[in-house]
Design a protein around this motif. Structure first.
Motif, short mmCIF file in Angstrom:
data_model
loop_
_atom_site.label_atom_id
_atom_site.label_comp_id
_atom_site.label_asym_id
_atom_site.label_seq_id
_atom_site.Cartn_x
_atom_site.Cartn_y
_atom_site.Cartn_z
N TYR A 191 -12.31 2.87 -11.35
CA TYR A 191 -12.15 1.66 -12.14
C TYR A 191 -10.67 1.47 -12.44
O TYR A 191 -10.00 2.39 -12.95
N LEU A 192 -10.12 0.30 -12.11
CA LEU A 192 -8.71 0.01 -12.31
C LEU A 192 -8.57 -1.09 -13.35
O LEU A 192 -9.13 -2.18 -13.18
N SER B 201 0.84 -1.20 0.00
CA SER B 201 0.00 0.00 0.00
C SER B 201 0.88 1.25 0.00
O SER B 201 1.87 1.32 0.73
N LEU C 220 -8.46 -8.66 -2.11
CA LEU C 220 -7.34 -8.24 -2.95
C LEU C 220 -6.23 -9.29 -2.95
O LEU C 220 -5.58 -9.52 -3.97
N ALA D 198 -5.45 -0.35 -5.62
CA ALA D 198 -6.68 -0.60 -4.87
C ALA D 198 -6.41 -0.62 -3.37
O ALA D 198 -7.20 -0.07 -2.58
N VAL E 96 -14.65 0.78 -5.65
CA VAL E 96 -13.48 0.41 -6.43
C VAL E 96 -13.82 -0.83 -7.25
O VAL E 96 -14.22 -1.85 -6.70
N LEU F 245 -15.42 -2.84 -2.61
CA LEU F 245 -14.50 -3.35 -3.63
C LEU F 245 -15.23 -4.41 -4.44
O LEU F 245 -15.78 -5.36 -3.88
N CYS G 260 -3.51 -3.93 -8.06
CA CYS G 260 -3.86 -4.35 -6.70
C CYS G 260 -3.25 -3.40 -5.67
O CYS G 260 -3.88 -3.09 -4.64
N LEU H 25 -12.16 -3.42 -9.74
CA LEU H 25 -10.87 -3.94 -10.22
C LEU H 25 -11.11 -4.91 -11.37
O LEU H 25 -11.85 -5.89 -11.23
#
Length: 393
Positions: A331-332, A164, A300, A260, A233, A276, A257, A235
């Motif tokens: 949006y990832l 992170s 995750l 996120a 979020v 998520l 990741c 993913l």
């Protein structure tokens, strides 16, 4: 039960000597052959004896960020009354579906009524889930002719979270005006959200007396601070969205990741509601993040690129359009998923704020999504810098 190479050779040689001695009248050869066969039978009997072992396992901690330390401690006790246990043990330590990942555990000459503690570090260099156990104990006879393996103890699971990165900027919340417009809330506003049952500690001024009289129990008004964004979020875990995906994984997907996880960590610090969703379907979170942070990060850690096509994204966007679990969508996706951004741009109505994070090496020509904020980054650290550079959502 497995006969070792030494045991097989001794058995074949013993039978041959025994047959030769009886056939040609050589008692010495017959004695040697009989001795070899008896030794092999004794080895079978010795290996068949099941050692009485008690195995307890502890993991500290069982949830770590990538690169942090985690230790497994095994306590093995010989609960038998007679005879020391000469054992060779291996503890399984690997990802689900992975074979051959074991850690040797020395347990030589474990006397009755005694125990031993063995600790070893868990590999946390990669994000994912690591399963440990059960303990495979191999028992051999003194001559090493026969070996038998048995499982002892329970299993445990370690979640290795993505790294992170510290991000500061968090978008403002959205409030619907009386004339139907969508406004950002500069200073905050408390609005009615729902009614719920009274619990000890609620203020009596929040009791809705009319509803309480109808249902026969106290009901209180629950209010929502509209200055706090409700983050969603999404993913993209479709294998086709990550151009660098191979047997070893995808560096770009790992960066997504990390992005996120950075958003989840920022929401945790600010006590913001967040959800998520994976494009493939699984979801976690909802409500205040402090009660759901573990579920979000567990998801995750478990996420892996899955085989899928555009239909998965169509289903995911339709689900978000119907339920609208928040007001700010992030949006990832990867560079190979740029072609599908029109589906996400279509959520600009249900979600007042939509941001698209694209992770991976930059391309010569990249489409620019219309009506949404583009966060273009090469890795997780770059995403954190781009996120903090946003001045308006």
């Amino acid at each position: 039960m497995i006969v070792t190479l030494r045991g097989a050779g001794l058995t074949v040689g013993g039978v041959a000597l025994l047959a030769t001695g009886f056939t040609y009248g050589y008692p010495e050869l017959a004695v040697l052959g009989a001795t070899a066969v008896i030794a092999q039978l004794h080895a079978f009997a010795h290996a068949a004896l099941r050692p009485r072992l008690s195995v307890t396992r502890s993991v500290d901690p069982d949830r770590v960020a990538r690169g942090e330390g985690s230790t497994v401690t095994l306590t093995v006790r010989n609960t038998g009354r007679f005879g020391a246990a000469t054992l060779v043990a291996h503890d399984r330590c690997g990802r689900p579906g992975q074979h051959g990942a074991t850690v040797p555990v020395p347990l030589l000459r474990l006397r009755p009524g005694h125990d031993t503690d063995v600790s070893y570090p868990v590999p946390t260099d990669r994000r994912g889930v690591v399963d440990v156990g059960p303990l495979q104990v191999t028992r051999r006879d003194p001559l090493g002719l026969v070996s038998v393996s048995r499982s002892h103890g329970d299993t445990a699971r370690i979640w290795v979270y993505p790294k992170s990165h510290l991000i500061q900027a968090v978008p403002a919340g959205i409030s619907r005006s009386l004339d139907g417009r969508l406004d950002r809330v500069p200073h905050g506003a408390i609005t009615f959200d729902t009614l719920r049952e009274y619990v000890i500690g609620d203020e009596l001024r929040h009791v809705h007396w009319r509803t309480s009289a109808k249902v026969g129990e106290l009901m209180v008004r629950e209010h929502l601070d509209t200055s706090l964004p409700q983050l969603v979020v999404l993913l993209d875990d479709r294998a086709g969205s990550w151009a660098d995906l191979d047997a070893a994984g995808s560096t770009s997907f790992e960066s997504a990741c990390e992005a996120a996880a950075s958003i989840v960590s920022a929401a945790t610090r600010e006590d913001l509601p967040v959800t998520l969703h994976l494009v493939s379907g699984p979801a976690a979170g909802g409500g205040r993040i402090r009660g759901a942070a573990r579920g979000l990060l567990d998801l995750l850690a478990e996420a892996e690129p899955a085989t899928g096509d555009e239909e998965l994204l169509v289903t995911a966007t339709s689900r978000l359009r119907q339920h609208r679990p928040g007001d700010t969508l992030i949006y990832l996706t990867g560079t190979a998923g740029l072609a599908d951004l029109a589906l996400v741009s279509g959520l600009r109505g249900p979600f007042p704020s939509v941001a698209v994070g694209v992770l991976g090496p930059r391309l010569a020509e990249e489409p620019q999504p219309a009506g949404v904020l583009l966060l273009r980054a090469e890795d997780g650290e770059d995403f954190a810098a781009v996120w903090d550079g946003v001045t308006r959502w």
